[in-house]
Design a protein around this motif. Structure first.
Motif, PDB file in Angstrom:
ATOM      1  N   HIS A 276      12.052  19.244   8.611  1.00  0.00           N
ATOM      2  CA  HIS A 276      13.274  19.257   7.803  1.00  0.00           C
ATOM      3  C   HIS A 276      14.449  19.802   8.623  1.00  0.00           C
ATOM      4  CE1 HIS A 276      15.795  20.244   4.210  1.00  0.00           C
ATOM      5  NE2 HIS A 276      16.131  21.265   4.969  1.00  0.00           N
ATOM      6  N   GLU A 277      14.202  20.908   9.345  1.00  0.00           N
ATOM      7  CA  GLU A 277      15.262  21.501  10.167  1.00  0.00           C
ATOM      8  C   GLU A 277      15.683  20.550  11.295  1.00  0.00           C
ATOM      9  OE1 GLU A 277      16.794  24.160   9.294  1.00  0.00           O
ATOM     10  OE2 GLU A 277      15.402  24.750   7.716  1.00  0.00           O
ATOM     11  N   HIS A 280      18.165  18.095  10.121  1.00  0.00           N
ATOM     12  CA  HIS A 280      19.563  18.569  10.123  1.00  0.00           C
ATOM     13  C   HIS A 280      20.210  18.341  11.483  1.00  0.00           C
ATOM     14  CE1 HIS A 280      19.911  20.212   6.172  1.00  0.00           C
ATOM     15  NE2 HIS A 280      18.958  21.114   6.320  1.00  0.00           N
ATOM     16  N   GLU A 354      20.845  18.176   2.553  1.00  0.00           N
ATOM     17  CA  GLU A 354      19.472  18.617   2.295  1.00  0.00           C
ATOM     18  C   GLU A 354      18.589  17.427   1.932  1.00  0.00           C
ATOM     19  OE1 GLU A 354      18.249  21.477   3.029  1.00  0.00           O
ATOM     20  OE2 GLU A 354      20.240  22.202   3.583  1.00  0.00           O
ATOM     21  N   HIS A 398      21.602  24.060  -1.946  1.00  0.00           N
ATOM     22  CA  HIS A 398      20.450  23.156  -1.895  1.00  0.00           C
ATOM     23  C   HIS A 398      20.274  22.545  -3.282  1.00  0.00           C
ATOM     24  CE1 HIS A 398      19.841  25.361   1.727  1.00  0.00           C
ATOM     25  NE2 HIS A 398      18.691  24.790   2.009  1.00  0.00           N
TER      26      HIS A 398
HETATM   27 ZN   LIG Z   1      17.927  22.339   4.925  1.00  0.00          ZN
END
Ligand SMILES: [Zn+2]
Length: 412
Positions: A276-277, A280, A354, A398
């Protein structure tokens, strides 16, 4: 505008702000009692769910009391012209104009920090303690406070000093120069956050060799993303709550995992959180949010330059001469509705990011471990399963857990 109108405007904004946040808070507090959505069943057992409700009620009541108190303190300070009074005091003791601004901001900072101290202590050692989150010792708490003060005095002192000097040198165009200074400072802090600031408060250790490191390396090779600097932070020193973040730009970037996160999650879940990071990064969210904050600061500084030398604004807060620092303070209050709107827009963008990062993790890694990691994080943090949509819209960076899971389930 006359100084009287400005004062009423500031008081009006302060009241509106307070009522607006109160209403959202109350709506959100009521919304907790809604039934649990189907996609979120099984996160808590019945007893744990009751505990999460008690925790959220305790936090809600506590913040209602502290925000009400600071609201009335602020109203009294505006109504009785306390800021103007303080301005006269610092001018009387400061040998040069330059120092009076430093004294002014310094006194306000320490006064509000010390007034907030009982709330800090109660929040950490009573509320968080009662629900088993707190791991902070009295010694850590005191040291944190002292280090925080020292850092504010040094960094804040330099920033205020540079600002005052620029305003004195370039009364009309100071905002452009100060804008450049803040932009450089932001990039600098982002680059050196993990090597200069975190070590003051925590211990960072490189993630040792083992199956977790292998799994992370395997994933990062697959998506073509170098993840050489993985660190573990001793978050358990203060709280049992868990987290993970990236820091730094380009080749210098570092991944920081909380020890509490590692303890509570499987390897698959940890890789999913990292995926997930990585999302980004790959989607350039980090760079874009930085560009937007820099643009926002520029806009704010330009607006500030329009009223920084206004006598009426100074008089409105009770000063008897034109005062740069009083005007900066008044600007902060006048700007607050604009900053609320900007905040809502930034949260909208952040929630969109997100979703994109979640989707990236689902596509490049796996859906199941990310969903179970998010559920676990919510459960260990005693998070709210049914926040009010209006509250989410204004305050959440989020999406809610329900929104995230439902969106991930739609990814083909
Ligand atoms: Zn995030």
């Amino acid at each position: 505008m006359t100084s009287e109108t400005i004062l009423y405007l500031i008081i009006g904004i302060t009241i509106f702000d307070f009522v607006f946040n109160k209403v959202l808070g109350i709506l959100n507090n009521k919304s907790r009692k809604k039934p649990i959505p189907a996609s979120l069943t099984g996160i808590y057992d019945e007893e744990k769910y009751a505990e999460s409700q008690r925790y959220q009620t305790a936090v809600f009541k506590f913040s209602a009391i502290s925000s009400t108190l600071s609201f009335f303190v602020m109203l009294a300070m505006l109504w009785f012209g306390i800021f103007g009074w303080l301005d006269a005091q610092v001018r009387a003791i400061a040998p040069v104009e330059y120092l009076s601004s430093l004294y002014f901001f310094g006194i306000l900072y320490f006064a509000s920090d010390i007034l907030g101290l009982p709330f800090d202590i109660y929040g950490t050692f009573v509320i968080e303690e009662k629900f088993g989150f707190n791991k902070t010792t009295a010694k850590t708490f005191v040291l944190d406070k002292l280090k925080g003060w020292l850092m504010t005095v040094i960094v804040g002192g330099i920033i205020v000093g540079v600002f005052i000097a620029l305003v004195a040198l370039f009364p009309q165009t100071f905002w452009i120069y100060f804008w450049i200074v803040t932009a450089v400072l932001m990039v600098f802090i982002n680059m050196f956050y993990t090597s200069l600031i975190i070590p003051l408060f925590n211990k960072l250790t490189p993630l040792g060799d083992g199956t977790l490191k292998d799994a992370i390396t395997h994933y990062s090779q697959k998506v073509g993303f170098s993840l050489n600097n993985i660190f573990v932070i001793d978050g358990s020193k203060r709280s049992s709550k868990a987290n993970a973040f990236f820091s730094g730009l380009g080749k210098k970037k570092k991944v920081v995992l909380y020890d509490t996160l590692i303890d509570q999650h499987s390897e698959e879940e940890l890789v999913a959180v990292l995926a997930h990071e990585v999302g980004h990064y790959k989607k350039k969210h980090i760079v874009w949010s930085m560009v937007l904050s820099v643009a926002q600061i520029g806009f704010m500084l330009w607006l500030l330059s329009l009223l920084i030398s206004s006598s009426e604004v100074s008089w409105a807060l009770g000063a008897n001469s034109t005062s740069m620092h009083i005007n900066v303070l008044a600007f902060g209050m006048l700007f607050s509705p604009v900053s609320t709107v900007i905040g809502i827009l930034m949260n909208l963008l952040s929630r969109k990011n997100e979703y994109e990062a979640d989707e990236y993790a689902v596509r490049t890694y796996d859906r199941k471990p990310l969903i179970s990691a998010l559920k676990k994080l919510t459960a260990t943090n005693l998070g709210n399963l049914t926040p009010h949509p209006a509250y989410v819209f204004v305050n959440y960076s989020h999406p809610s857990l329900q929104q995230r899971i439902e969106a991930m389930e739609k990814v083909a």
